[in-house]
Design an enzyme around this catalytic site. Sequence first.
Site, PDB file in Angstrom:
ATOM      1  N   ASN A   1       0.799  -1.227   0.000  1.00  0.00           N
ATOM      2  CA  ASN A   1       0.000   0.000   0.000  1.00  0.00           C
ATOM      3  C   ASN A   1       0.829   1.273   0.000  1.00  0.00           C
ATOM      4  O   ASN A   1       0.332   2.337  -0.364  1.00  0.00           O
ATOM      5  CB  ASN A   1      -0.911  -0.062   1.246  1.00  0.00           C
ATOM      6  CG  ASN A   1      -1.543   1.245   1.577  1.00  0.00           C
ATOM      7  OD1 ASN A   1      -2.491   1.647   0.913  1.00  0.00           O
ATOM      8  ND2 ASN A   1      -1.016   1.941   2.581  1.00  0.00           N
TER       9      ASN A   1
ATOM     10  N   TYR B   1       2.296   9.615 -11.307  1.00  0.00           N
ATOM     11  CA  TYR B   1       1.290   8.943 -10.473  1.00  0.00           C
ATOM     12  C   TYR B   1       0.392   8.072 -11.348  1.00  0.00           C
ATOM     13  O   TYR B   1       0.116   6.912 -11.040  1.00  0.00           O
ATOM     14  CB  TYR B   1       0.472   9.993  -9.713  1.00  0.00           C
ATOM     15  CG  TYR B   1      -0.347   9.401  -8.579  1.00  0.00           C
ATOM     16  CD1 TYR B   1       0.268   8.977  -7.406  1.00  0.00           C
ATOM     17  CD2 TYR B   1      -1.727   9.254  -8.690  1.00  0.00           C
ATOM     18  CE1 TYR B   1      -0.465   8.424  -6.364  1.00  0.00           C
ATOM     19  CE2 TYR B   1      -2.475   8.707  -7.656  1.00  0.00           C
ATOM     20  CZ  TYR B   1      -1.847   8.297  -6.490  1.00  0.00           C
ATOM     21  OH  TYR B   1      -2.584   7.745  -5.470  1.00  0.00           O
TER      22      TYR B   1
ATOM     23  N   LYS C   1       0.340   3.975 -11.153  1.00  0.00           N
ATOM     24  CA  LYS C   1      -0.875   3.313 -10.666  1.00  0.00           C
ATOM     25  C   LYS C   1      -1.478   2.404 -11.746  1.00  0.00           C
ATOM     26  O   LYS C   1      -2.072   1.374 -11.432  1.00  0.00           O
ATOM     27  CB  LYS C   1      -1.884   4.351 -10.170  1.00  0.00           C
ATOM     28  CG  LYS C   1      -1.423   5.070  -8.884  1.00  0.00           C
ATOM     29  CD  LYS C   1      -1.157   4.099  -7.744  1.00  0.00           C
ATOM     30  CE  LYS C   1      -0.803   4.791  -6.433  1.00  0.00           C
ATOM     31  NZ  LYS C   1      -0.518   3.838  -5.342  1.00  0.00           N
TER      32      LYS C   1
HETATM   33  P1  NAI Z   1      -0.685   8.442   3.324  1.00  0.00           P
HETATM   34  O1  NAI Z   1       0.298   9.446   2.854  1.00  0.00           O
HETATM   35  O2  NAI Z   1      -1.474   8.694   4.525  1.00  0.00           O
HETATM   36  O3  NAI Z   1       0.008   7.020   3.491  1.00  0.00           O
HETATM   37  C1  NAI Z   1       1.065   6.586   2.723  1.00  0.00           C
HETATM   38  C2  NAI Z   1       2.093   5.969   3.651  1.00  0.00           C
HETATM   39  O4  NAI Z   1       3.170   5.459   2.860  1.00  0.00           O
HETATM   40  C3  NAI Z   1       2.702   6.992   4.622  1.00  0.00           C
HETATM   41  O5  NAI Z   1       2.589   6.493   5.942  1.00  0.00           O
HETATM   42  C4  NAI Z   1       4.126   7.119   4.170  1.00  0.00           C
HETATM   43  O6  NAI Z   1       5.037   7.376   5.233  1.00  0.00           O
HETATM   44  C5  NAI Z   1       4.368   5.772   3.529  1.00  0.00           C
HETATM   45  N1  NAI Z   1       5.474   5.797   2.570  1.00  0.00           N
HETATM   46  C6  NAI Z   1       5.805   6.770   1.685  1.00  0.00           C
HETATM   47  N2  NAI Z   1       6.910   6.428   1.011  1.00  0.00           N
HETATM   48  C7  NAI Z   1       7.280   5.211   1.464  1.00  0.00           C
HETATM   49  C8  NAI Z   1       8.342   4.327   1.156  1.00  0.00           C
HETATM   50  N3  NAI Z   1       9.255   4.643   0.240  1.00  0.00           N
HETATM   51  N4  NAI Z   1       8.406   3.144   1.808  1.00  0.00           N
HETATM   52  C9  NAI Z   1       7.487   2.815   2.750  1.00  0.00           C
HETATM   53  N5  NAI Z   1       6.474   3.614   3.097  1.00  0.00           N
HETATM   54  C10 NAI Z   1       6.371   4.804   2.461  1.00  0.00           C
HETATM   55  O7  NAI Z   1      -1.629   8.219   2.077  1.00  0.00           O
HETATM   56  P2  NAI Z   1      -2.854   7.244   1.822  1.00  0.00           P
HETATM   57  O8  NAI Z   1      -3.886   8.063   1.216  1.00  0.00           O
HETATM   58  O9  NAI Z   1      -3.153   6.417   2.985  1.00  0.00           O
HETATM   59  O10 NAI Z   1      -2.214   6.354   0.656  1.00  0.00           O
HETATM   60  C11 NAI Z   1      -2.054   4.964   0.716  1.00  0.00           C
HETATM   61  C12 NAI Z   1      -2.037   4.444  -0.695  1.00  0.00           C
HETATM   62  O11 NAI Z   1      -3.306   4.708  -1.302  1.00  0.00           O
HETATM   63  C13 NAI Z   1      -0.998   5.088  -1.605  1.00  0.00           C
HETATM   64  O12 NAI Z   1      -0.437   4.085  -2.440  1.00  0.00           O
HETATM   65  C14 NAI Z   1      -1.807   6.053  -2.434  1.00  0.00           C
HETATM   66  O13 NAI Z   1      -1.216   6.330  -3.670  1.00  0.00           O
HETATM   67  C15 NAI Z   1      -3.117   5.303  -2.560  1.00  0.00           C
HETATM   68  N6  NAI Z   1      -4.269   6.117  -2.889  1.00  0.00           N
HETATM   69  C16 NAI Z   1      -4.698   7.103  -2.049  1.00  0.00           C
HETATM   70  C17 NAI Z   1      -5.808   7.850  -2.396  1.00  0.00           C
HETATM   71  C18 NAI Z   1      -6.321   8.953  -1.529  1.00  0.00           C
HETATM   72  O14 NAI Z   1      -7.200   9.692  -1.993  1.00  0.00           O
HETATM   73  N7  NAI Z   1      -5.876   9.104  -0.297  1.00  0.00           N
HETATM   74  C19 NAI Z   1      -6.538   7.603  -3.652  1.00  0.00           C
HETATM   75  C20 NAI Z   1      -6.021   6.517  -4.418  1.00  0.00           C
HETATM   76  C21 NAI Z   1      -4.927   5.806  -4.041  1.00  0.00           C
END
Ligand code: NAI
Length: 250
Positions: free
Chosen positions: A91, A155, A159
């Site tokens: 994720n 992005y 994705k």
């Molecule tokens: P978020 O920013 O709250 O969580 C993402 C987490 O990934 C963070 O805790 C961050 O520290 C961690 N992270 C970043 N780079 C990293 C790395 N190199 N290695 C390990 N961990 C790392 O964002 P959210 O929204 O919870 O996103 C989770 C997933 O959902 C992501 O893949 C995002 O692209 C996807 N997503 C989110 C959407 C949204 O509207 N929030 C919509 C569609 C997809």
Amino acid sequence: MNYGFDGKVALVTGASGGIGRATALAFAAEGAAVVVSDVNDDAGEETVALIAAAGGKATYQRCNVAEPGEVKALVARAVQDYGRLDFAHNNAGINNMGANEYDDPVWDRAIAVNLSGVMYCMREEAEVMLAQGKGAIVNTSSINGLVGNGAQPGYTATKHGVIGLTRHGALRWAKAGIRVNAVCPGVIETPMTAPLAANPDMRKVIDGMTPMGRMGQAEEIAAAVLWLCSDQASFVTGHPLVVDGGATAF
Ligand code: NAI
């Protein structure tokens, strides 16, 4: 829902907040032991503490998913601590909102974290699951894995790539008992989207883009991930499950 995940082991990357934390909490609430992973250590330990406070079992392991050696160590830790790996939610992701993804370093970072990171995770997890003869992997894509996003080439490409990797894994391991699926969230209220949600004008635009008239909640994505991992989805593999309040239904 009671999936009866007692005795099962789940690994979640990007579990320090947002969708990953919600999934980690949901797995634990269903009885699974959870390996919580992220690059934000303090918030990752907080996820573990939340699980423990609710009576669940979890450990934190730092892992930058863009580093193959760290991913290998992460999966090894799951096996070392809990003896197996049943579910993986790949994720972790970044959204370079506001940056120019045509700049080489920005583009490279998107590929490294959002796409290579998922591949590194899948290949290590599959090794363990192949030996077990069973396992379920869910990769976090996005509605931007299905439709274009004019502002963000990196992005959008990564994705879409996650869905390609998901379909590949589903085919590769279909007869080996490993199912590989993806979730495609719409706009979800998490730390990633907090700057948008905090801006009332932007919030109105986002809510207006979604037929249900609101942003989604991380728990609504976690529910989809758990279902995909459960035996309720035993004939589902290679599927990008859209959870977007109707945003791509047009
Ligand atoms: P978020 O920013 O709250 O969580 C993402 C987490 O990934 C963070 O805790 C961050 O520290 C961690 N992270 C970043 N780079 C990293 C790395 N190199 N290695 C390990 N961990 C790392 O964002 P959210 O929204 O919870 O996103 C989770 C997933 O959902 C992501 O893949 C995002 O692209 C996807 N997503 C989110 C959407 C949204 O509207 N929030 C919509 C569609 C997809």
